[in-house]
Scaffold this active site. Sequence first.
Site, PDB file in Angstrom:
ATOM      1  N   GLY A 207      85.576 -49.860 -24.402  1.00  0.00           N
ATOM      2  CA  GLY A 207      85.776 -48.632 -25.148  1.00  0.00           C
ATOM      3  C   GLY A 207      87.122 -48.601 -25.817  1.00  0.00           C
ATOM      4  N   PRO A 209      90.942 -47.431 -26.984  1.00  0.00           N
ATOM      5  CG  PRO A 209      92.764 -48.307 -28.118  1.00  0.00           C
ATOM      6  CD  PRO A 209      91.332 -47.977 -28.286  1.00  0.00           C
ATOM      7  N   GLY A 212      90.058 -43.608 -20.980  1.00  0.00           N
ATOM      8  CA  GLY A 212      90.010 -43.424 -19.534  1.00  0.00           C
ATOM      9  C   GLY A 212      89.466 -44.613 -18.769  1.00  0.00           C
ATOM     10  CG  HIS A 431      75.900 -43.042 -43.768  1.00  0.00           C
ATOM     11  ND1 HIS A 431      76.158 -44.018 -44.680  1.00  0.00           N
ATOM     12  CD2 HIS A 431      75.435 -43.679 -42.668  1.00  0.00           C
ATOM     13  CE1 HIS A 431      75.870 -45.203 -44.166  1.00  0.00           C
ATOM     14  NE2 HIS A 431      75.418 -45.023 -42.932  1.00  0.00           N
ATOM     15  CD  GLU A 432      75.412 -42.010 -38.974  1.00  0.00           C
ATOM     16  OE1 GLU A 432      74.325 -42.415 -38.513  1.00  0.00           O
ATOM     17  OE2 GLU A 432      76.348 -42.776 -39.271  1.00  0.00           O
ATOM     18  CG  ASP A 508      74.103 -48.869 -42.226  1.00  0.00           C
ATOM     19  OD1 ASP A 508      74.145 -49.086 -41.004  1.00  0.00           O
ATOM     20  OD2 ASP A 508      74.384 -47.782 -42.751  1.00  0.00           O
TER      21      ASP A 508
HETATM   22  P1  ADP Z   1      92.395 -46.646 -21.296  1.00  0.00           P
HETATM   23  O1  ADP Z   1      92.594 -47.483 -20.095  1.00  0.00           O
HETATM   24  O2  ADP Z   1      90.948 -46.460 -21.655  1.00  0.00           O
HETATM   25  O3  ADP Z   1      93.175 -47.069 -22.478  1.00  0.00           O
HETATM   26  P2  ADP Z   1      93.650 -44.694 -19.662  1.00  0.00           P
HETATM   27  O4  ADP Z   1      92.729 -44.640 -18.509  1.00  0.00           O
HETATM   28  O5  ADP Z   1      94.863 -45.510 -19.493  1.00  0.00           O
HETATM   29  O6  ADP Z   1      92.879 -45.172 -20.964  1.00  0.00           O
HETATM   30  O7  ADP Z   1      94.012 -43.217 -20.102  1.00  0.00           O
HETATM   31  C1  ADP Z   1      95.330 -42.780 -20.237  1.00  0.00           C
HETATM   32  C2  ADP Z   1      95.474 -41.386 -19.717  1.00  0.00           C
HETATM   33  O8  ADP Z   1      94.736 -40.468 -20.509  1.00  0.00           O
HETATM   34  C3  ADP Z   1      94.924 -41.236 -18.324  1.00  0.00           C
HETATM   35  O9  ADP Z   1      95.868 -41.536 -17.370  1.00  0.00           O
HETATM   36  C4  ADP Z   1      94.533 -39.773 -18.290  1.00  0.00           C
HETATM   37  O10 ADP Z   1      95.659 -38.981 -18.031  1.00  0.00           O
HETATM   38  C5  ADP Z   1      94.097 -39.500 -19.702  1.00  0.00           C
HETATM   39  N1  ADP Z   1      92.648 -39.647 -19.870  1.00  0.00           N
HETATM   40  C6  ADP Z   1      92.039 -40.585 -20.635  1.00  0.00           C
HETATM   41  N2  ADP Z   1      90.700 -40.438 -20.590  1.00  0.00           N
HETATM   42  C7  ADP Z   1      90.442 -39.402 -19.784  1.00  0.00           C
HETATM   43  C8  ADP Z   1      89.234 -38.776 -19.337  1.00  0.00           C
HETATM   44  N3  ADP Z   1      88.029 -39.206 -19.749  1.00  0.00           N
HETATM   45  N4  ADP Z   1      89.337 -37.734 -18.486  1.00  0.00           N
HETATM   46  C9  ADP Z   1      90.550 -37.310 -18.085  1.00  0.00           C
HETATM   47  N5  ADP Z   1      91.719 -37.856 -18.462  1.00  0.00           N
HETATM   48  C10 ADP Z   1      91.686 -38.891 -19.310  1.00  0.00           C
HETATM   49 ZN    ZN Z   2      74.718 -46.314 -41.475  1.00  0.00          ZN
END
Ligand code: ADP
Ligand code: ZN
Length: 624
Positions: A207, A209, A212, A431-432, A508
């Site tokens: 996913g 950056p 989470g 588009h969608e 597409d």
């Molecule tokens: P990734 O590893 O996907 O780049 P992180 O897990 O390091 O993202 O997310 C960074 C911070 O953002 C987390 O420590 C949290 O505080 C917040 N965060 C990111 N996604 C979520 C989520 N889905 N729910 C709650 N907090 C989130």
């Molecule tokens: Zn398309």
Amino acid sequence: MSIKNKPQPSWSRVVGNILLLVSGAYLLISIFFPQLFGPPIPQVPYSLFIDQVQDGKVLRVSVGQNQIQYQIKDEEGKPGQILATTPIFDLELPKRLEEKGVEFAAAPPPNNGWINNIISWVLPPLIFVAIWQFFVGRSGGPQGALSITKSKAKVYVEGEAAKVTFADVAGVEEAKVELAEIVEFLKSPQRYIAIGARIPKGVLLVGPPGTGKTLLAKAVAGEAGVPFFSISGSEFVELFVGAGAARVRDLFEQAKKKAPCIIFIDELDAIGKSRANAGFFAGNDEREQTLNQLLTEMDGFSVSGATVIVLAATNRPEILDPALLRPGRFDRQVLVDRPDLAGRLAILEIYARKVKLGPDVDLKAIATRTPGFAGADLANLVNEAALLAARAHRETISQADFTEAIERVVAGLEKKSRVLSDKEKKIVAYHEVGHALVGALMPGGTKVAKISIVPRGMAALGYTLQLPTEDRFLMEEKEIRGQIATLLGGRAAEEIVFGSITTGAANDLQRATDLAERMVTTYGMSKVLGPLAYEKGSQTNFLGDGVMNPRRVVSDATAKAIDEEVKEIVETAHQQALAILNKNRDLMEKIATRILETEVIEGEELQNFLSQVQPVDEKVAVAV
Ligand code: ADP
Ligand code: ZN
Ligand code: MG
């Protein structure tokens, strides 16, 4: 969550320090008290040496580059004192020595300073090692010398600090459901082993950056109550060749001792880049060795019976080496995507609990205004708002603080072009809807389950989720044509509504053209070219990680015919899509307007809309 560095064995540091001390002392002593290491050798003039040779007083001679050492006979003719002299350029010397029967050689004669000899051989390397360790020890922080090959994994041990649980993560419900299963494996591996089930070894979190992924991995460890080893892929490849592989080995060794546990490898793409794409010169030995070691370890630990689950995260799954994704390795992939409206609300609620909100704050409104925000952006947003309120000496955060904070965060994100402008959102919406409407009518069209304009994944700006009605193994020609038309529906909508096209349809078009080409060259569905396959059977290349479809050698005329036929198929589908959308222009407006309000349409509401699609007169549609 506390971070505890694994205690490093302190003996290595002690040894390093002792070496340093000893060698330092030796250096000082040998400079100031050289006589301790064997008697000093008296220097004599060269002329005296020659005289002594002539007089037959010299027993043996060792001729060096810069020094001649020789031993004279004492009164009784026994080996006596050792003397040294500085040689001059004397070609006659060997002849003279020979005449007098003097033993001579190029090696120094034995002297009493044998300690000196040994030490002068052994110590320099030791000194070098000691100094080197001293610096490595410093730069490596408190872990000390000799530890560069040790893993720098941070261990989060259960019960030491407030643990992260699934309740701390929101907006990624599907990922949570999948990971809940992993938690079960970790909690009671025996139940699965007893029945003969194979516990998955590797789970890849994919996913963008800030969505989470790291947080989810910690939550899995927290929920299962197991230790959590965390290391970043880039840390594996920063040192010398071989260090990365050694680190992987060490990491798995530590983990096995603590099983059941989780190893979390962040930025897997840093070590897992496809070897095939690396090219001949771009190959990176170090990375490859590290990757190979990782694969070996993952293949190996099922044998040991320890329940170690490797979680890894990446935001570039497309560049990973296919070997990583084979069964028994990272064969499970969990998509951790940007949250939709409901998800954003849930995340905002988590962070709102940690701050003081004023009575006028409307989280729902904030969630509506923040499409494209990832979890980390939302956490950041709440914090920005709190900072603004505190700066103004207010006790609670107001809605206005949020409004201003959104602007700030959006400005930051827009630089990274992750947030759609209103204009872009509108284009994506039409588009969608174009895809959905064409898909609803065309044969082989699949049932559209969801239309969304929340940016998804890395490339797609919006998406139309199609569910196949049944499992399909065989497709009829008209169904493939239907799919091609559906793929072109997005671009057709842009043409009709905006009169221009954007770059958004590139993927597409590529897929549509691929399908058309396969109809002609592989499936023999061309009227002009007939039932010939112009592609040779798929062949796996010798590494087994890529598939090549070589073209049969064809004449220029045939190649031209293939091109024309492909173009014809795509163009026909394009016209069909245009016809359908023109006929259903009003419906398209209605759905697009609705999507711009809600970002996502699915379920009954969507089916209701789609059931109103008007078919087009066949003849009109097919006429090009
Ligand atoms: P990734 O590893 O996907 O780049 P992180 O897990 O390091 O993202 O997310 C960074 C911070 O953002 C987390 O420590 C949290 O505080 C917040 N965060 C990111 N996604 C979520 C989520 N889905 N729910 C709650 N907090 C989130
Ligand atoms: Zn398309
Ligand atoms: Mg991360």
